[in-house]
Design an enzyme around this catalytic site. Structure first.
Site, PDB file in Angstrom:
ATOM      1  CG  PHE A  11      -0.741 -12.025   6.359  1.00  0.00           C
ATOM      2  CD1 PHE A  11      -1.659 -12.974   6.828  1.00  0.00           C
ATOM      3  CD2 PHE A  11       0.085 -11.390   7.285  1.00  0.00           C
ATOM      4  CE1 PHE A  11      -1.740 -13.285   8.185  1.00  0.00           C
ATOM      5  CE2 PHE A  11       0.009 -11.693   8.633  1.00  0.00           C
ATOM      6  CZ  PHE A  11      -0.907 -12.631   9.097  1.00  0.00           C
ATOM      7  CB  ALA A  75      -0.418  -1.084  -0.760  1.00  0.00           C
ATOM      8  CE1 TYR A 141       8.290  -2.821   5.825  1.00  0.00           C
ATOM      9  CE2 TYR A 141       9.089  -3.180   8.058  1.00  0.00           C
ATOM     10  CZ  TYR A 141       8.048  -3.122   7.158  1.00  0.00           C
ATOM     11  OH  TYR A 141       6.757  -3.354   7.582  1.00  0.00           O
TER      12      TYR A 141
END
Ligand code: NAD
Length: 312
Positions: A11, A75, A141
């Protein structure tokens, strides 16, 4: 100047590649992407070269980075819920993968611009969040993004690597995918609204976010590439807007000129309650930037969604 964008078919990455390809100062733009969440279609009709492969593939990474004056490292395995489902996979791409990118850059002393996340502030309740606050990750995360930014800044300090780390907040806009379990709130809302379905809100909807239009984000990134900006501290890339998820639904209803129904589900584990950036450091490094306002950004996003076959 040649630029490599890791995650360049994703995106933010594809929006950035498109912006870079338009800049006269930029020669070759190469996107290195394993297409795990990105798509080659995001780069269709551009001069961007897509190299399909992983940042975990050392030989491939070295050969691609050797061609770059600057690497923009986007990435990652994004999303808090995805990291709860498979923490090690997030660690491997976001932490180990970043180390691989850093080592490739170190070999040629290549300028590096890397993506971290506002999620690193985690349970810190101060608002707005400034870069001097501690990091208190609430999810694997967020922890992997603390690793990302710590390794980049350690390479800057220990090896003199010219580097800059941005903490993105809630970025939204064209090319952001809906229709999968880990989709972000803006595309999920637009997708549901255009299908005439209720919008799913996790929790009470009063959690606040600092939404940043992707066009603003990629202009800052491209400027950082152009001017080879570096910084010894992470830099928030958002502008201090504080919008609740319910307010977002309201803005969207206005943009779409549709009545919108909201359905509440249980709050999601690992999510931050309130997020809003202090943009002082960003504005000192990028003077004169004017962020695209939410109304305009949402209108552009809706226009893009409406151009897709699925909503025709
Ligand atoms: N979108 C946001 O609001 C937001 C907020 C904070 C941080 N970020 C960070 O910004 C960056 C870009 O996120 P995005 O929203 O564009 O997500 P995205 O999923 O669209 O982009 C990530 C890209 O990385 C690629 N990728 C994943 N693993 C790879 C690997 N091993 N090797 C090569 N490519 C790989 C994916 O295929 C994808 O194209 C990420 O680092 C993300 O953590 C995004």
């Amino acid at each position: 100047m040649n630029v490599v964008v890791t995650g360049g078919a994703g995106f933010i990455g594809a929006n950035l590649c498109r912006e870079l390809a338009l800049r006269p100062s930029v020669g070759e733009v190469v996107a290195l992407d394993d297409l795990s969440t990105g798509s080659a279609a995001n780069l269709a009709d551009t001069d961007v070269e897509l190299v399909e492969g992983s940042i975990l593939d050392r030989d491939l990474l070295d050969s691609v980075v050797a061609r770059a004056d600057t690497v923009v490292h986007l990435a990652a395995r994004p999303s808090v819920p995805r990291s709860l489902a498979d923490p090690f996979a997030s660690h491997e791409v976001n932490a180990t993968g970043t180390m691989r990118v850093l080592e490739a850059c170190r070999r040629g002393n290549t300028h590096l611009v890397a993506a971290s996340s506002s999620s690193v502030y985690g349970s810190v309740t101060d608002l707005p969040k400034h870069e001097g606050l501690p990091t208190r990750p609430l999810s694997p995360y967020a922890a992997s993004k603390v690793a990302t930014e710590s390794y980049v800044l350690a390479h800057h300090s220990a090896f003199g690597l010219p580097a800059l780390v941005f903490r993105f907040f809630n970025v939204y806009g064209p090319l952001q995918q809906a229709g999968h379990a880990y989709a972000a709130v803006v595309p999920s809302f637009v997708d549901a609204a255009l299908r005439g379905q209720p919008l799913t809100v996790f929790g009470d909807g009063y959690q606040v976010r600092d939404f940043t239009y992707v066009g603003t984000v990629v202009r800052v990134l491209a400027d950082a590439v152009d001017r080879r900006v570096t910084c010894a501290s992470p830099v928030n890339l958002a502008f201090g807007t504080r919008i609740s998820v319910l307010e977002l639904a309201h803005h969207l209803a206005k943009t779409l000129e549709l009545a919108i129904e909201v359905r509440h589900e249980a709050p999601r584990n690992g999510e931050v309650r309130a997020s809003q950036a202090d943009d002082g450091l960003l504005r000192s490094l990028f003077t004169g930037i004017r962020p695209v306002p939410l109304e305009q950004g949402l209108a552009e996003t809706v226009r893009w969604f409406r151009s897709l076959m699925a909503y025709a």
